[in-house]
Write a protein that holds these residues in place. Sequence first.
Motif, mmCIF file in Angstrom:
data_model
loop_
_atom_site.group_PDB
_atom_site.id
_atom_site.type_symbol
_atom_site.label_atom_id
_atom_site.label_comp_id
_atom_site.label_asym_id
_atom_site.label_seq_id
_atom_site.Cartn_x
_atom_site.Cartn_y
_atom_site.Cartn_z
ATOM 1 N N ILE A 215 0.838 -1.205 0.000
ATOM 2 C CA ILE A 215 0.000 0.000 0.000
ATOM 3 C C ILE A 215 0.872 1.254 0.000
ATOM 4 O O ILE A 215 0.523 2.252 -0.637
ATOM 5 C CB ILE A 215 -0.969 -0.036 1.191
ATOM 6 C CG1 ILE A 215 -2.022 -1.116 0.939
ATOM 7 C CG2 ILE A 215 -1.633 1.309 1.421
ATOM 8 C CD1 ILE A 215 -2.910 -1.408 2.119
ATOM 9 N N THR A 216 2.008 1.206 0.680
ATOM 10 C CA THR A 216 2.886 2.381 0.669
ATOM 11 C C THR A 216 3.594 2.572 -0.672
ATOM 12 O O THR A 216 4.126 3.646 -0.924
ATOM 13 C CB THR A 216 3.942 2.292 1.789
ATOM 14 O OG1 THR A 216 4.729 1.119 1.604
ATOM 15 C CG2 THR A 216 3.292 2.280 3.151
ATOM 16 N N ALA A 217 3.600 1.549 -1.525
ATOM 17 C CA ALA A 217 4.204 1.687 -2.854
ATOM 18 C C ALA A 217 3.200 2.163 -3.901
ATOM 19 O O ALA A 217 3.590 2.499 -5.024
ATOM 20 C CB ALA A 217 4.813 0.361 -3.300
ATOM 21 N N VAL A 218 1.918 2.193 -3.548
ATOM 22 C CA VAL A 218 0.874 2.597 -4.500
ATOM 23 C C VAL A 218 1.077 4.016 -5.030
ATOM 24 O O VAL A 218 0.952 4.245 -6.243
ATOM 25 C CB VAL A 218 -0.527 2.419 -3.866
ATOM 26 C CG1 VAL A 218 -1.603 3.125 -4.672
ATOM 27 C CG2 VAL A 218 -0.856 0.956 -3.722
ATOM 28 N N PRO A 219 1.388 5.027 -4.186
ATOM 29 C CA PRO A 219 1.521 6.388 -4.736
ATOM 30 C C PRO A 219 2.573 6.525 -5.823
ATOM 31 O O PRO A 219 2.350 7.225 -6.813
ATOM 32 C CB PRO A 219 1.887 7.228 -3.505
ATOM 33 C CG PRO A 219 1.361 6.480 -2.365
ATOM 34 C CD PRO A 219 1.478 5.039 -2.728
ATOM 35 N N ARG A 220 3.713 5.860 -5.661
ATOM 36 C CA ARG A 220 4.768 5.959 -6.670
ATOM 37 C C ARG A 220 4.311 5.382 -8.006
ATOM 38 O O ARG A 220 4.491 5.992 -9.062
ATOM 39 C CB ARG A 220 6.018 5.233 -6.169
ATOM 40 C CG ARG A 220 7.167 5.283 -7.143
ATOM 41 C CD ARG A 220 8.318 4.431 -6.701
ATOM 42 N NE ARG A 220 7.910 3.028 -6.745
ATOM 43 C CZ ARG A 220 8.477 2.076 -6.047
ATOM 44 N NH1 ARG A 220 9.451 2.346 -5.227
ATOM 45 N NH2 ARG A 220 8.076 0.832 -6.159
ATOM 46 N N ILE A 221 3.671 4.212 -7.952
ATOM 47 C CA ILE A 221 3.240 3.554 -9.189
ATOM 48 C C ILE A 221 2.112 4.331 -9.847
ATOM 49 O O ILE A 221 2.109 4.532 -11.069
ATOM 50 C CB ILE A 221 2.830 2.106 -8.883
ATOM 51 C CG1 ILE A 221 4.058 1.316 -8.414
ATOM 52 C CG2 ILE A 221 2.198 1.442 -10.089
ATOM 53 C CD1 ILE A 221 3.743 -0.028 -7.849
ATOM 54 N N SER A 222 1.158 4.791 -9.051
ATOM 55 C CA SER A 222 0.031 5.517 -9.644
ATOM 56 C C SER A 222 0.478 6.847 -10.227
ATOM 57 O O SER A 222 -0.060 7.289 -11.252
ATOM 58 C CB SER A 222 -1.080 5.718 -8.622
ATOM 59 O OG SER A 222 -0.680 6.603 -7.609
ATOM 60 N N GLU A 223 1.459 7.497 -9.627
ATOM 61 C CA GLU A 223 1.934 8.771 -10.173
ATOM 62 C C GLU A 223 2.683 8.561 -11.485
ATOM 63 O O GLU A 223 2.535 9.344 -12.425
ATOM 64 C CB GLU A 223 2.831 9.464 -9.144
ATOM 65 C CG GLU A 223 3.184 10.870 -9.492
ATOM 66 C CD GLU A 223 1.986 11.785 -9.611
ATOM 67 O OE1 GLU A 223 2.059 12.740 -10.412
ATOM 68 O OE2 GLU A 223 0.967 11.541 -8.945
ATOM 69 N N ILE A 224 3.468 7.501 -11.571
ATOM 70 C CA ILE A 224 4.161 7.198 -12.832
ATOM 71 C C ILE A 224 3.146 6.924 -13.937
ATOM 72 O O ILE A 224 3.252 7.454 -15.045
ATOM 73 C CB ILE A 224 5.120 6.001 -12.648
ATOM 74 C CG1 ILE A 224 6.296 6.400 -11.771
ATOM 75 C CG2 ILE A 224 5.615 5.484 -13.990
ATOM 76 C CD1 ILE A 224 7.163 5.241 -11.353
ATOM 77 N N MET A 225 2.148 6.096 -13.632
ATOM 78 C CA MET A 225 1.132 5.775 -14.635
ATOM 79 C C MET A 225 0.291 6.992 -14.993
ATOM 80 O O MET A 225 -0.045 7.201 -16.161
ATOM 81 C CB MET A 225 0.224 4.648 -14.133
ATOM 82 C CG MET A 225 0.869 3.291 -14.117
ATOM 83 S SD MET A 225 1.417 2.732 -15.738
ATOM 84 C CE MET A 225 -0.132 2.519 -16.560
ATOM 85 N N ARG A 226 -0.069 7.799 -14.008
ATOM 86 C CA ARG A 226 -0.896 8.982 -14.280
ATOM 87 C C ARG A 226 -0.165 9.940 -15.204
ATOM 88 O O ARG A 226 -0.758 10.491 -16.144
ATOM 89 C CB ARG A 226 -1.259 9.687 -12.975
ATOM 90 C CG ARG A 226 -2.247 10.827 -13.168
ATOM 91 C CD ARG A 226 -2.387 11.642 -11.913
ATOM 92 N NE ARG A 226 -1.162 12.345 -11.577
ATOM 93 C CZ ARG A 226 -0.753 13.463 -12.166
ATOM 94 N NH1 ARG A 226 -1.463 14.019 -13.125
ATOM 95 N NH2 ARG A 226 0.362 14.050 -11.787
ATOM 96 N N THR A 227 1.121 10.142 -14.976
ATOM 97 C CA THR A 227 1.889 11.055 -15.819
ATOM 98 C C THR A 227 1.988 10.533 -17.251
ATOM 99 O O THR A 227 1.758 11.274 -18.209
ATOM 100 C CB THR A 227 3.306 11.239 -15.236
ATOM 101 O OG1 THR A 227 3.185 11.690 -13.886
ATOM 102 C CG2 THR A 227 4.093 12.234 -16.031
#
Length: 195
Positions: free
Chosen positions: A111-123
């Motif tokens: 769960i703590t790794a979710v922000p990094r992955i979602s930000e990469i995908m969102r960009t």
Amino acid sequence: FSYLEERPSGAVAERKESGHWFGTDKDGRDLLALIVAGCRTALLPGLVACLFALGLGIPLGLLGGYLGGRWAEVIQFANSVVLSFPRLVLILVVICALDPDVYLTMAVLGITAVPRISEIMRTRVGQMARSGFILAARESGLSDWKILWRHLFWYQNRTVFFIQASLVMADSILVETTLSYLQFGTKPPAVSWGN
């Protein structure tokens, strides 16, 4: 497992016995067998962390990049909330508050790794969502679901998925062995790379 059984007391453990490639520990157990048995406790929790990190991060990043607007703001706010907690402190709080279970710990790590992955995908998806091939797919009548999962995720960003999966897996193995070494992870009758 017979290789995990201890020798009778009084038996002296030799470091280089015949038939033991890595030698034996002080209890006479084969070190190579312990390392192989420790793979299970290192790799299975890593898969749990990957499941949580990629199972939440990829869809959130796809939706935030494709839909934009309010969706992107809500996802960025949720990412900021998760990132505001130090990861190791959050893991230790969960271990102390609940029964220390390695799978629960890896779920928190995922769960703590979710922000990094979602930000990469969102960009990445935000840059591609207004490109010509997506407009052509939308005009040809493809649903948003097919555009998101087939064109934006699988055709364009599956490399991001595999790269992030390998990074989360390596990170989870490192955290699990660290916690086992500090006696917060796998307990001593079970075998782990950390203990």
